[in-house]
Design an enzyme around this catalytic site. Structure first.
Site, PDB file in Angstrom:
ATOM      1  N   LYS A   9       0.842  -1.210   0.000  1.00  0.00           N
ATOM      2  CA  LYS A   9       0.000   0.000   0.000  1.00  0.00           C
ATOM      3  C   LYS A   9       0.877   1.260   0.000  1.00  0.00           C
ATOM      4  O   LYS A   9       0.663   2.172  -0.793  1.00  0.00           O
ATOM      5  CB  LYS A   9      -0.950  -0.004   1.213  1.00  0.00           C
TER       6      LYS A   9
ATOM      7  N   ARG B  87     -10.179   0.635   8.786  1.00  0.00           N
ATOM      8  CA  ARG B  87      -9.609  -0.685   8.999  1.00  0.00           C
ATOM      9  C   ARG B  87     -10.591  -1.590   9.737  1.00  0.00           C
ATOM     10  O   ARG B  87     -10.270  -2.737  10.024  1.00  0.00           O
ATOM     11  CB  ARG B  87      -8.366  -0.507   9.874  1.00  0.00           C
TER      12      ARG B  87
ATOM     13  N   ARG C 221      11.589  -5.874   4.762  1.00  0.00           N
ATOM     14  CA  ARG C 221      11.352  -4.432   4.558  1.00  0.00           C
ATOM     15  C   ARG C 221      12.349  -3.591   5.363  1.00  0.00           C
ATOM     16  O   ARG C 221      12.641  -3.887   6.522  1.00  0.00           O
ATOM     17  CB  ARG C 221       9.927  -4.070   5.001  1.00  0.00           C
TER      18      ARG C 221
ATOM     19  N   ARG D  85      11.162  -1.653  10.966  1.00  0.00           N
ATOM     20  CA  ARG D  85      10.071  -1.221  11.853  1.00  0.00           C
ATOM     21  C   ARG D  85       9.917  -2.194  13.022  1.00  0.00           C
ATOM     22  O   ARG D  85      10.069  -3.396  12.860  1.00  0.00           O
ATOM     23  CB  ARG D  85       8.753  -1.171  11.055  1.00  0.00           C
TER      24      ARG D  85
ATOM     25  N   ARG E  76      -0.475  -9.333  13.267  1.00  0.00           N
ATOM     26  CA  ARG E  76      -1.062  -8.313  12.365  1.00  0.00           C
ATOM     27  C   ARG E  76      -1.892  -8.982  11.278  1.00  0.00           C
ATOM     28  O   ARG E  76      -2.958  -8.488  10.900  1.00  0.00           O
ATOM     29  CB  ARG E  76       0.058  -7.465  11.740  1.00  0.00           C
TER      30      ARG E  76
END
Ligand code: AP5
Length: 224
Positions: A16, A91, A130, A163, A174
């Site tokens: 996203k 969400r 990431r 992160r 998640r």
């Protein structure tokens, strides 16, 4: 020109943020990403940040009553008057209902909800690789989208970090939260005729081409 009021939805790590960077540039839209807003609040130690931190670190959602007001206020800003790209909001179904009610009270409506779809296995691969610039927020992947020089941002040479919520145990949580609380939005927006689905397993440039073409078509339809 018709307003472009867009939402990006998809599991964590679907791409996203990667796509948002390109779409906001293509269509000159303000980018409103709840994750970025919340991470900045945590870093600054604001009241919002203090409320959000524990939920984020555990991979859960910040309560609806904490986040809804923040985003609806942000949508009142002048730069969002002609359109916006929301990433990470809504969400939950209550967040979607609050957004819908707020927009209709202003005589506005959503243009489309862009769903970027990827499998759970792909999410795990992507999030564990990431890396994000601590300064610019630009997103990289050690394998799929590496920076030119290892560990530093192409834009300004700032340090790349991982992160806190990209640790394996948190990623699993998640994903579970996504399936339970966010995936119902797929039916919610499908029933309203707003959902557009994209295969997020394709390379970033290809996903971008498809999304851009769809938005351009929607804009033409909206101005007819
Ligand atoms: P948030 O920051 O919104 O996290 P998220 O939705 O989990 O999404 P991510 O940012 O992790 O992933 P992304 O889809 O943007 O993927 P990216 O482009 O980076 O939210 C964080 C937390 O805040 C939540 O857990 C929650 O606690 C809280 N929160 C936020 N909004 C909330 C709300 N509305 N209500 C309550 N709580 C809220 O890509 C991932 C990786 O893959 C990158 O390394 C990238 O380089 C790579 N990649 C991207 N596209 C491709 C591709 N096509 N092929 C190969 N690799 C790719």
């Amino acid at each position: 020109m018709a307003e472009l009021n867009l939402i990006l939805v998809g599991p964590p790590g679907a791409g996203k943020g990667t796509q948002a960077e390109r779409i906001t540039e293509d269509f000159n839209l303000p980018y409103i990403a709840t994750g970025n807003i919340l991470r900045a609040a945590v870093a600054e130690g604001t009241e919002l940040g203090l409320k959000a931190k524990g939920f984020m670190d555990a991979g859960g959602l910040v309560p609806d009553d904490v986040i809804i007001g923040v985003i609806l206020d942000r949508l009142q800003a002048e730069d969002a008057a002609e359109g916006f790209l929301l990433d990470g909001f809504p969400r939950t179904v209550p967040q979607a209902e609050a957004l819908g009610a707020d927009l209709s009270s202003l005589g506005r409506q959503l243009t489309a909800v862009l769903l970027i779809d990827v499998s759970d296995d792909e999410v795990i691969r992507r999030l564990s690789g990431r890396r994000v610039s601590a300064k610019t927020g630009r997103v990289y992947h050690v394998e799929f989208d590496p920076p030119k020089n290892e560990g530093v941002c192409d834009v300004d040479g700032s340090r790349l970090i991982q992160r806190d919520d990209d640790k394996p145990e948190t990623i699993k949580n998640r994903l579970a939260v996504y399936h339970e609380q966010t995936e119902p939005l797929v039916d919610f927006y499908s029933n309203l005729g707003l959902l557009r689905r994209f295969d997020g397993s394709r390379p970033p440039a290809e996903v971008h081409d498809r999304i851009r073409a769809q938005i351009a078509a929607l804009r033409v339809e909206g101005s007819l």
